[in-house]
Design an enzyme around this catalytic site. Structure first.
Site, PDB file in Angstrom:
ATOM      1  N   GLY A   1       7.068   2.673 -14.241  1.00 10.97           N
ATOM      2  CA  GLY A   1       5.727   2.093 -14.221  1.00 10.97           C
ATOM      3  C   GLY A   1       5.658   0.611 -13.930  1.00 10.97           C
TER       4      GLY A   1
ATOM      5  CG  ASN B   1       5.212  -0.493  -7.864  1.00 16.50           C
ATOM      6  OD1 ASN B   1       4.975  -1.481  -7.167  1.00 16.50           O
ATOM      7  ND2 ASN B   1       6.342   0.179  -7.790  1.00 16.50           N
TER       8      ASN B   1
ATOM      9  NE  ARG C   1       1.657  21.298  -5.088  1.00 14.28           N
ATOM     10  CZ  ARG C   1       2.176  21.081  -3.868  1.00 14.28           C
ATOM     11  NH1 ARG C   1       3.308  20.423  -3.752  1.00 14.28           N
ATOM     12  NH2 ARG C   1       1.561  21.532  -2.805  1.00 14.28           N
TER      13      ARG C   1
ATOM     14  CG  HIS D   1       8.285   5.444   0.630  1.00 16.91           C
ATOM     15  ND1 HIS D   1       8.791   6.485  -0.118  1.00 16.91           N
ATOM     16  CD2 HIS D   1       9.189   5.201   1.602  1.00 16.91           C
ATOM     17  CE1 HIS D   1       9.957   6.857   0.383  1.00 16.91           C
ATOM     18  NE2 HIS D   1      10.227   6.089   1.426  1.00 16.91           N
TER      19      HIS D   1
ATOM     20  N   GLY E   1       1.619  15.460   3.794  1.00 10.83           N
ATOM     21  CA  GLY E   1       3.050  15.380   4.109  1.00 10.83           C
ATOM     22  C   GLY E   1       3.793  14.498   3.116  1.00 10.83           C
TER      23      GLY E   1
ATOM     24  CG  ASP F   1       7.030   9.291   1.181  1.00  8.51           C
ATOM     25  OD1 ASP F   1       6.178   9.066   0.310  1.00  8.51           O
ATOM     26  OD2 ASP F   1       8.208   9.599   0.917  1.00  8.51           O
TER      27      ASP F   1
HETATM   28  C1  GRF Z   1       9.070   2.485  -6.608  1.00  7.95           C
HETATM   29  O1  GRF Z   1      10.228   2.080  -5.942  1.00  7.95           O
HETATM   30  C2  GRF Z   1       8.094   3.103  -5.651  1.00  7.95           C
HETATM   31  O2  GRF Z   1       8.117   2.516  -4.379  1.00  7.95           O
HETATM   32  C3  GRF Z   1       8.585   4.529  -5.579  1.00  7.95           C
HETATM   33  O3  GRF Z   1       8.978   4.833  -6.886  1.00  7.95           O
HETATM   34  C4  GRF Z   1       9.345   3.639  -7.575  1.00  7.95           C
HETATM   35  C5  GRF Z   1       8.491   3.546  -8.792  1.00  7.95           C
HETATM   36  O4  GRF Z   1       8.855   2.468  -9.623  1.00  7.95           O
HETATM   37  N1  GRF Z   1       7.548   5.393  -5.070  1.00  7.95           N
HETATM   38  P1  GRF Z   1       7.932   2.085 -10.848  1.00  7.95           P
HETATM   39  O5  GRF Z   1       7.752   3.350 -11.691  1.00  7.95           O
HETATM   40  O6  GRF Z   1       6.613   1.599 -10.310  1.00  7.95           O
HETATM   41  O7  GRF Z   1       8.670   1.025 -11.594  1.00  7.95           O
END
Ligand code: GRF
Length: 210
Positions: free
Chosen positions: A12, A14, A65, A109, A143, A145
């Site tokens: 988490g 991000n 899902r 990503h 898709g 990414d």
């Molecule tokens: C990041 O590298 C993001 O780009 C990828 O998964 C990772 C998540 O990291 N999709 P965090 O959970 O946000 O620390």
């Protein structure tokens, strides 16, 4: 102020970047809901610490899902969410969910797409031998990414990089790029034109929002 839901499966960081940017008044967006498929995700803790509603939606609780994603869609619609951010959400979203929210779901990503989609993008880049990699924020389609690209940042690969050192330098850029993309969306500055995302100026964005 737009309302943002974040889907995250793990650490988490991000999500944290978004929470911090919002708290600092750097984005016209508020994270109002965090959903995780993983009850152990640190993302849940981070949300709660900021007083943000955090909900666990485990895959095992649903027969399919699709049923899981219908439940997530219900949570999101009940809270008038404007934008869904995938930040380390480790599941592919189904066509039905993506179509329901198309143009309002973004993902971060850790590579310069379309290179190295899928898992362990940083390892893929290192093993391939590229000299430049980076990160991408894109709209989500069905898709892996593959959706229209909003913003990218380049990160040089250094001679002595390991997966960990490279991932850490990419992550710094992710933490800058994701809030920037959310702000562009919040300001009405993103226009989807097929595969291309046009970025309006601030004035154009305000005009379009009228
Ligand atoms: C990041 O590298 C993001 O780009 C990828 O998964 C990772 C998540 O990291 N999709 P965090 O959970 O946000 O620390």
């Amino acid at each position: 102020m737009i309302r943002v839901a974040v889907l995250a499966s793990g650490r988490g960081s991000n999500l944290q970047a978004l929470l911090d940017a919002a708290a600092a008044g750097q984005i016209e967006a508020q994270v109002t809901l965090v959903i995780s498929d993983n009850p152990q995700a640190r993302a849940l803790e981070r949300a709660r610490r900021h007083g943000v509603e955090a909900v666990v939606v485990p895959r095992a609780a649903f027969p399919s899902r699709e049923a899981m994603e219908d439940h997530i869609a219900g949570l999101i619609e009940a809270r008038n969410i404007d934008l869904i951010v995938l930040a380390g959400y480790m599941r592919l979203l189904g066509k039905k969910f993506v179509e329901r929210f198309y143009g309002r779901i973004i993902n971060i990503h850790p590579s310069l797409l379309p290179a190295f989609p899928g898992l362990e993008a940083q390892r893929q880049a290192l093993e391939y031998g590229v000299k430049i990699t980076g990160c991408t924020v894109h709209f989500v389609d069905a898709g892996m990414d593959t959706g229209p690209i909003i913003l990218q940042a380049a990160v040089p690969v250094e001679e002595n990089d390991t997966v960990e050192t490279l991932a850490a330098r990419i992550l710094e850029q992710e933490h800058r790029l994701l809030p920037a993309a959310v702000q562009l969306f919040a300001a009405g500055r993103l226009v989807l034109e097929g595969r291309r995302v046009k970025i309006l100026t601030g004035a154009e964005g305000r005009e379009a929002g009228r």
